[in-house]
Design an enzyme around this catalytic site. Structure first.
Site, short mmCIF file in Angstrom:
data_model
loop_
_atom_site.label_atom_id
_atom_site.label_comp_id
_atom_site.label_asym_id
_atom_site.label_seq_id
_atom_site.Cartn_x
_atom_site.Cartn_y
_atom_site.Cartn_z
N CYS A 1 2.72 -9.27 17.29
CA CYS A 1 4.08 -8.71 17.12
C CYS A 1 5.13 -9.80 17.12
CB CYS A 1 4.42 -7.78 18.28
SG CYS A 1 3.31 -6.41 18.45
N CYS B 1 2.94 -11.20 22.69
CA CYS B 1 1.92 -10.75 21.73
C CYS B 1 2.14 -11.53 20.44
CB CYS B 1 2.02 -9.25 21.47
SG CYS B 1 0.95 -8.76 20.10
N LYS C 1 -5.32 6.53 10.91
CA LYS C 1 -4.36 5.49 10.56
C LYS C 1 -4.91 4.72 9.36
CE LYS C 1 -1.54 2.08 12.62
NZ LYS C 1 -1.10 1.21 13.61
N HIS D 1 4.22 1.31 2.07
CA HIS D 1 5.35 0.58 1.47
C HIS D 1 5.87 1.35 0.25
CE1 HIS D 1 2.57 -2.68 3.05
NE2 HIS D 1 3.61 -2.72 3.87
N CYS E 1 -1.11 -4.79 24.22
CA CYS E 1 -0.02 -4.48 23.28
C CYS E 1 -0.32 -3.13 22.63
CB CYS E 1 0.03 -5.58 22.22
SG CYS E 1 0.82 -5.02 20.70
N HIS F 1 0.84 -1.21 0.00
CA HIS F 1 0.00 0.00 0.00
C HIS F 1 0.87 1.25 0.00
CE1 HIS F 1 0.96 0.47 4.18
NE2 HIS F 1 0.35 -0.64 4.54
N LYS G 1 -7.25 -1.58 6.83
CA LYS G 1 -8.21 -2.30 6.00
C LYS G 1 -9.61 -2.15 6.57
CE LYS G 1 -6.40 -6.48 3.98
NZ LYS G 1 -6.28 -7.88 4.27
N HIS H 1 -1.35 -3.68 18.84
CA HIS H 1 -2.53 -4.48 18.46
C HIS H 1 -3.73 -4.25 19.38
CE1 HIS H 1 0.75 -6.50 16.33
NE2 HIS H 1 -0.19 -6.76 15.44
N1 MSP Z 1 9.11 -7.16 7.98
C1 MSP Z 1 9.32 -6.02 8.78
C2 MSP Z 1 10.58 -5.30 8.40
C3 MSP Z 1 11.81 -6.12 8.45
S1 MSP Z 1 13.22 -5.24 7.89
C4 MSP Z 1 14.48 -6.20 8.26
C5 MSP Z 1 8.15 -5.07 8.65
N2 MSP Z 1 7.40 -5.18 7.56
S2 MSP Z 1 6.13 -4.27 7.21
O1 MSP Z 1 5.53 -4.86 6.04
O2 MSP Z 1 5.30 -4.10 8.34
O3 MSP Z 1 6.74 -2.92 6.74
C6 MSP Z 1 6.93 -1.86 7.64
C7 MSP Z 1 7.47 -0.69 6.85
O4 MSP Z 1 6.55 -0.37 5.77
C8 MSP Z 1 7.60 0.60 7.60
O5 MSP Z 1 8.77 0.68 8.37
C9 MSP Z 1 7.59 1.58 6.46
O6 MSP Z 1 8.78 1.51 5.77
C10 MSP Z 1 6.49 1.02 5.59
N3 MSP Z 1 5.17 1.48 6.03
C11 MSP Z 1 4.08 0.70 6.27
N4 MSP Z 1 3.03 1.51 6.58
C12 MSP Z 1 3.41 2.80 6.57
C13 MSP Z 1 2.75 4.04 6.69
N5 MSP Z 1 1.46 4.14 6.97
N6 MSP Z 1 3.46 5.16 6.48
C14 MSP Z 1 4.77 5.14 6.12
N7 MSP Z 1 5.43 3.98 5.98
C15 MSP Z 1 4.84 2.80 6.33
O7 MSP Z 1 7.99 -4.23 9.53
#
Ligand code: MSP
Length: 640
Positions: free
Chosen positions: A130, A127, A296, A22, A144, A19, A299, A147
């Site tokens: 997490c 948790c 935030k 990412h 948590c 999304h 979904k 969550h």
């Molecule tokens: N798998 C772990 C990361 C491991 S790295 C060794 C993880 N994955 S995640 O799919 O949850 O991705 C988190 C990352 O996605 C955040 O740190 C950021 O880079 C990005 N984002 C996800 N949602 C976000 C927002 N709403 N806003 C900005 N970035 C965000 O954590």
């Protein structure tokens, strides 16, 4: 040549589709990689997916899929999305890759052999969301904090990593390297956390509970905790320990993450590296969170922003620009489409797009589309500080981009664009053109404007690579693979003279906020597709259209409508016609021209002006071109 540059994104969990969040991090990494490619030949950009752990197993079950099938599918969604967003990653790592798994085993064994991993029984609050234990202190109202569910008490024998042993070392390292974690607010957050004694990290999960993971090399009954596995991707992808990539790029490693995963990256990861005898990374760059209309993204609220949808509506470069320009790196931002539309219309369509099409149209009108030779004597008098503004912009841009302050870097470019627009107004090339004695001034002014545009096209390259290449081509430059190299454009005057320019083009369609769609009149190069031939008509059908030759008597811009020109034409009688060609023609380009008009079109009001008829024109990637005749004809003559 500048030193090598290595940038990574987090590897994303495969329990959800990609999304906006990412996309933001990955675009930011792409932008910073492209920025460094301007000065270095050796850049490396890594992204990928994090595929082990309980969370993934549960997501697969929910979808009635095997875990393997499920991770392949979701990882594929990320992998396919990145080229759509013009992401220039060199590698895409998956934690289920055998090469990665082998590195995790090697490093675990190394740390185990060094005595930093011990076995112990532990009871704690866990948790499942997490996948980690919480201390009482970390809970919010007994739940948590991520969550909002109460953790479960579980008792297990597990392997622990002696993080506490390295606490003082980490504090000292952060204090000695002020930029290690940036921006500063996150450095302070990590230091604050390190004020309390650091607990050892549980790095195993018993196979009785979860099998989907990397087996510990020293105990087959356990798999590796997902974070201990995932963080190592940053070195495994480079071929740790002996790979050439590892040797070149690891010493200059930089990570980008959002604040949600500050702790694993700011605390676990440097300590893991230290314990494994690997030098620590250079910088951790932490950004804030994108919320959607102040909430935030989730979904269940149904407000998840799909990057591809944004690209399809607004165009990729405009979307990338908005994300980089609107978020202050480090702080949270709220996404809303109104703000996006406003930015596109103001910064892109008006400030940059208009400047570009105006200057090109003037170069065509006054110099037959060829870059004029600036006159050395008038160069000084007609410079009016433009060159020095360009130099200031490049310096401010470089400073901002280097420290990931993308908004500052872009603001510096737009300051220069504002100077360029002012320069057009002040020098008024259309007046110089009327005065034969001012020809040299006109040549210098147009050269300066084209040169300024060339510099802008390079500065926007990291954020808007497609637009940069389009601008280059229209400026008669080759737009070759290396056009963005900084050493090629740092000196003013790099634009070659006597080079043929392409026709003016509308770089960014203006968005109608009501329809949230680009206006139909305008087509960007990347969106253009010729429509199919329309259904057959008879000669009688055609005869119903009254096409006439008309001479343009006068032309002027329509206030507040950047694309419209109001023309007075003579087709035997005088008529007012409003035409959406301002992106490609200056009013003075048209006066005296013979054009073709649909004379019996039902009148329509456009921006308050009644238009009686329509100009016939062709729109292609180079912009709008009005149809004309190759000989002078009596105004009003019908076309058949
Ligand atoms: N798998 C772990 C990361 C491991 S790295 C060794 C993880 N994955 S995640 O799919 O949850 O991705 C988190 C990352 O996605 C955040 O740190 C950021 O880079 C990005 N984002 C996800 N949602 C976000 C927002 N709403 N806003 C900005 N970035 C965000 O954590």
């Amino acid at each position: 040549m500048a030193s090598p540059f290595y940038i990574t994104t987090p590897i994303y969990y495969v329990n959800a589709r990609p999304h906006l969040g990412h996309a933001y991090t990955t675009i930011a990494a792409d932008v910073i990689r492209r920025f460094h490619a301007m000065t270095s030949d050796r850049t490396y950009f890594l992204t990928g997916t994090d595929e082990h752990g309980d969370k993934i197993v549960r997501a697969a079950k929910k979808e009635n899929r095997t875990t393997r099938e499920y991770v392949d599918q979701i990882s594929g969604l990320f992998k396919q999305l990145w080229p759509e967003l013009n992401i220039s990653n060199d590698d895409f790592i998956r934690t289920t890759d055998p090469a990665h798994m082998a590195v995790v085993e090697t490093i675990l064994q190394r740390i185990y052999d060094a005595g930093d991993i011990y076995f112990s029984s532990y009871e704690g609050l866990y948790c499942f969301g997490c996948e980690r234990f919480y201390t009482e202190r970390e809970l919010v109202d007994g739940c948590c904090p991520d969550h909002q569910t109460p953790p479960e008490t579980i008792r297990e024998s597990n392997y622990f990593f002696k993080m506490s042993r390295y606490q003082q070392w980490l504090i000292d390292h952060i204090l000695q390297h002020p930029d290690f974690i940036r921006p500063e607010r996150y450095r302070n957050e990590v230091l604050a956390f390190l004020r309390d004694p650091l607990e050892d990290l549980c790095i195993s999960r018993p196979k009785s509970r979860i099998k989907w993971g990397i087996t510990l090399p020293f105990d087959p009954d356990y798999v590796t905790y997902v974070w201990f596995d995932a963080l190592l991707n940053y070195v495994s992808a480079l071929g740790y320990p002996d790979g050439e990539l590892f040797k070149t790029f690891w010493p200059v490693a930089q990570h980008i993450v959002a604040k949600d995963i500050l702790k694993p990256h700011g605390i676990y990861w440097p300590i893991m590296l230290k314990a494994a005898g690997i030098p620590v990374y250079q910088h951790l760059n932490v950004h804030g969170y994108w919320n959607v209309d102040q909430s935030k993204m989730s979904k269940s609220i149904g407000n998840v922003v799909e990057p591809l949808e944004m690209k399809n509506i607004y165009g990729l470069d405009a979307f990338r620009f908005f994300l980089m320009r609107d978020m202050v790196f480090g702080l949270d931002s709220s996404f809303n489409e109104e703000a996006l539309i406003q930015r596109i219309n103001a910064d892109l369509a008006n400030d940059l797009g208009n400047l570009f099409s105006r200057v090109l149209a003037m170069a065509h009108k006054y110099f037959e589309g060829v870059v004029p030779e600036p006159d050395p004597d008038t160069a000084r008098t007609m410079d009016l500080g433009l060159e020095s503004h360009a130099r200031t912009a490049v310096a401010a841009y470089t400073a901002g981009m280097t420290e990931f302050a993308f908004h500052k870097g872009l603001a510096a470019v737009w300051e220069f664009i504002t100077h360029m627009n002012k320069y057009v107004d002040v020098t008024a090339p259309w007046l110089l053109a009327k005065n034969k004695a001012a020809r040299k001034e006109l040549e210098t002014v147009l050269y300066n404007l084209l040169e300024g545009l060339r510099i802008i096209s390079v500065l926007i390259y990291p954020v808007m690579p497609e637009t940069a290449a389009t601008m280059q081509k229209h400026l008669g430059l080759s737009g070759d693979d290396d056009f963005y190299k900084l050493d090629r454009f740092s000196a003013w005057g790099g634009l070659k003279t006597r080079v043929k320019l392409r026709k003016a083009i509308s770089l960014f369609p203006r968005i109608d906020p009501e329809k949230k769609q680009p206006q139909p009149m305008e087509t960007t190069a990347s969106q253009k597709m010729d429509p199919p031939i329309k259904p057959e008509i008879t000669i009688d059908d055609f005869a119903r259209i009254d096409l006439r030759v008309a001479t343009v008597v006068s032309a002027q811009a329509v206030p507040r409508a950047k694309k419209l020109l109001e023309l007075e034409v003579d087709l035997g009688e005088k008529r007012t016609i409003v035409s959406g060609i301002a992106g490609s023609y200056a009013p003075e380009d048209l006066v005296g021209k013979q054009v073709i008009v649909v004379a019996n079109l039902k009148p329509a009001k456009l921006m308050g002006v009644l238009s009686r008829g329509m100009l016939v024109a062709a729109t292609d990637e180079a912009g709008v071109t009005v149809a004309t005749l190759d000989k002078s004809v009596t105004p009003g003559t019908p076309l058949r």
